[in-house]
Design a protein around this motif. Structure first.
Motif, short mmCIF file in Angstrom:
data_model
loop_
_atom_site.label_atom_id
_atom_site.label_comp_id
_atom_site.label_asym_id
_atom_site.label_seq_id
_atom_site.Cartn_x
_atom_site.Cartn_y
_atom_site.Cartn_z
N TYR A 199 35.01 50.73 47.61
CA TYR A 199 35.53 52.10 47.67
C TYR A 199 36.76 52.28 46.78
CZ TYR A 199 32.22 53.17 51.37
OH TYR A 199 31.07 53.39 52.07
N ARG A 200 37.59 51.27 46.67
CA ARG A 200 38.75 51.38 45.80
C ARG A 200 38.34 51.33 44.32
NH1 ARG A 200 42.67 47.01 46.93
NH2 ARG A 200 43.92 48.12 45.38
N ALA A 201 37.36 50.48 43.99
CA ALA A 201 36.88 50.45 42.61
C ALA A 201 36.17 51.75 42.26
CB ALA A 201 35.94 49.26 42.41
N LEU A 202 35.40 52.30 43.20
CA LEU A 202 34.74 53.58 42.97
C LEU A 202 35.77 54.67 42.68
CD1 LEU A 202 32.27 55.47 42.94
CD2 LEU A 202 32.52 55.66 45.44
N ALA A 203 36.87 54.65 43.42
CA ALA A 203 37.91 55.65 43.21
C ALA A 203 38.48 55.59 41.79
CB ALA A 203 39.03 55.45 44.24
N VAL A 204 38.74 54.38 41.31
CA VAL A 204 39.30 54.24 39.96
C VAL A 204 38.25 54.62 38.92
CG1 VAL A 204 40.38 52.64 38.33
CG2 VAL A 204 40.90 52.48 40.77
N ARG A 226 41.59 48.25 35.41
CA ARG A 226 42.08 48.21 36.79
C ARG A 226 40.91 48.12 37.77
NH1 ARG A 226 45.00 46.22 40.57
NH2 ARG A 226 45.57 47.65 42.25
N ALA A 227 39.85 48.86 37.52
CA ALA A 227 38.68 48.78 38.39
C ALA A 227 38.08 47.38 38.39
CB ALA A 227 37.64 49.81 37.95
N GLU A 241 37.14 42.04 40.98
CA GLU A 241 37.23 40.57 40.88
C GLU A 241 38.24 39.97 41.85
OE1 GLU A 241 38.17 40.24 36.77
OE2 GLU A 241 36.16 40.86 36.10
N ASP A 242 38.94 40.80 42.63
CA ASP A 242 39.93 40.32 43.59
C ASP A 242 39.25 40.00 44.90
OD1 ASP A 242 42.07 39.71 45.17
OD2 ASP A 242 42.99 41.70 45.08
N GLU A 243 39.00 38.74 45.15
CA GLU A 243 38.29 38.33 46.37
C GLU A 243 39.16 38.48 47.60
OE1 GLU A 243 35.21 37.71 46.55
OE2 GLU A 243 34.78 37.65 44.40
N ASP A 244 40.47 38.68 47.45
CA ASP A 244 41.35 38.85 48.63
C ASP A 244 41.27 40.26 49.18
OD1 ASP A 244 42.22 36.27 48.37
OD2 ASP A 244 43.91 36.79 47.07
#
Length: 352
Positions: free
Chosen positions: A301-306, A343-344, A349-352
């Motif tokens: 959802y955060r990647a979709l936003a960017v 940024r997306a 790629e941020d597994e955390d």
């Protein structure tokens, strides 16, 4: 392009005066001022006698598919007048293109502040700073809790398959814009982001009313303290769909202390990195408590936003290149969109 020339493209003052005299009654006091802070639909401030009004209309020129549907925006705002969602008072909607050359609507202008680059001085207090984030989340929860059938919004959207269509639609809008913007440069990273999103669309999510552009500068805080949202603005992308797309969009504009510098400083404020403000994690926890929903698939959802913001940026740049906007922000998208794409990818790629 001068402000006067561009305003002339937006408003035929004589035709508008004639229309408003019939709809609202005559007055000797009539003035129009363009609000330059918006970057999508055009917003104009009107004085009509003792009334302070806001007129919303699409930008001139070609637009992509379903964007800029101001009558749809009016419909949902009018339907929410008597709900727990704080709203500006609607006045009228007009689909007669003989007036302004497009659809438009009017609402009452709200007193108070829209928070953009900096916090208002009256909120520079630890409790008030914390309350800003709480108000933002509580109001989003109220939107997602609306009984859309009871307020007359049944059939306002197709929530089944909504998130998958979001990925597809924004990909198409990026392609539409790229037909123009590729003359300046290409952004292959956007293709990588789009492919990852397509492969990772969540299978299940609640079906609610969604705002579509919910973030800090699309709400107005009423005068005084403590902070209280007086109205939610800019409903042009609202529909029935996946509430987590709203939450992810809101979070993408909320700056945590360890976040990188934003790609578009004019649109992504950083003052909430101050320790008095809630973190994204705290906002999510409050949202989950308020709605009973569990926010899974955070990266999606955060990647979709960017990705969506990158899509908007490409459309902004295309409109500028086609001579359909005088917004100073639009030409900056030539460099900003590639940074958004990066940024997306960082989020993905941020597994955390």
């Amino acid at each position: 392009m001068s402000d006067e020339t561009y305003l002339d493209r937006l408003v035929n003052e004589e035709a508008l005066r004639s229309y408003l005299e019939e709809a609202l009654g005559s007055t000797d006091e009539f003035s129009i001022q363009r609000h330059a802070e918006g970057h999508s639909n055009e917003t104009l401030f009107l004085t009509w006698g003792e009334r302070e009004l806001v007129l919303r209309r699409p930008p001139p020129g070609e637009t992509a598919d379903t964007a800029h549907d101001v009558l749809r925006e009016y419909r949902v705002m009018d339907a929410l007048q008597d709900t727990e969602v704080p709203m500006p008072t609607t006045v009228l909607a007009c689909e007669d293109h003989d007036v302004l050359g497009s659809d438009f609507y009017l609402m009452e202008r709200l007193p108070g502040d829209v928070i953009r680059g900096e916090e208002p001085e009256r909120f520079a207090d630890p409790d008030h700073r914390e309350r800003i984030g709480e108000e933002l989340v509580d109001t989003l929860a109220a939107i997602h809790g609306v009984d859309h059938e009871a307020v007359g919004l049944d059939g306002f959207g197709r929530p089944a398959g909504f998130t998958e269509r979001q990925v597809e639609r924004w990909g198409k809008q990026i392609d539409w814009a790229a037909e123009t913007t590729a003359e300046r440069r290409e952004v292959p990273e956007l293709d990588r982001v789009g492919e990852w999103l397509e492969a990772n669309v969540p299978d299940d999510y609640p079906h609610t009313l969604v705002h579509g552009d919910y973030k800090l500068d699309n709400v107005s805080f009423a005068p005084g303290t403590p902070p209280e949202i007086g109205g939610v603005l800019d409903w042009e992308l609202s529909t029935l769909g996946d509430p987590f797309t709203d939450l992810g969009w809101m979070l993408s504009f909320w700056h945590d202390a360890d976040d990188p510098e934003p790609a578009i400083p004019e649109l992504y404020p950083t003052f909430m990195a101050h320790e008095d403000y809630s973190t994204r994690e705290e906002l999510v926890a409050r949202y989950e408590d308020a709605t009973g929903y569990e926010f899974e698939h955070d990266r999606f959802y955060r990647a979709l936003a960017v990705y969506k913001m990158a899509g908007l940026g490409e459309m902004f740049l295309a409109r500028y290149m086609n001579g359909d906007s005088d917004d100073d922000l639009y030409p900056q998208m030539e460099e900003a969109v590639p940074r958004l794409a990066e940024r997306a990818l960082e989020i993905i790629e941020d597994e955390d």
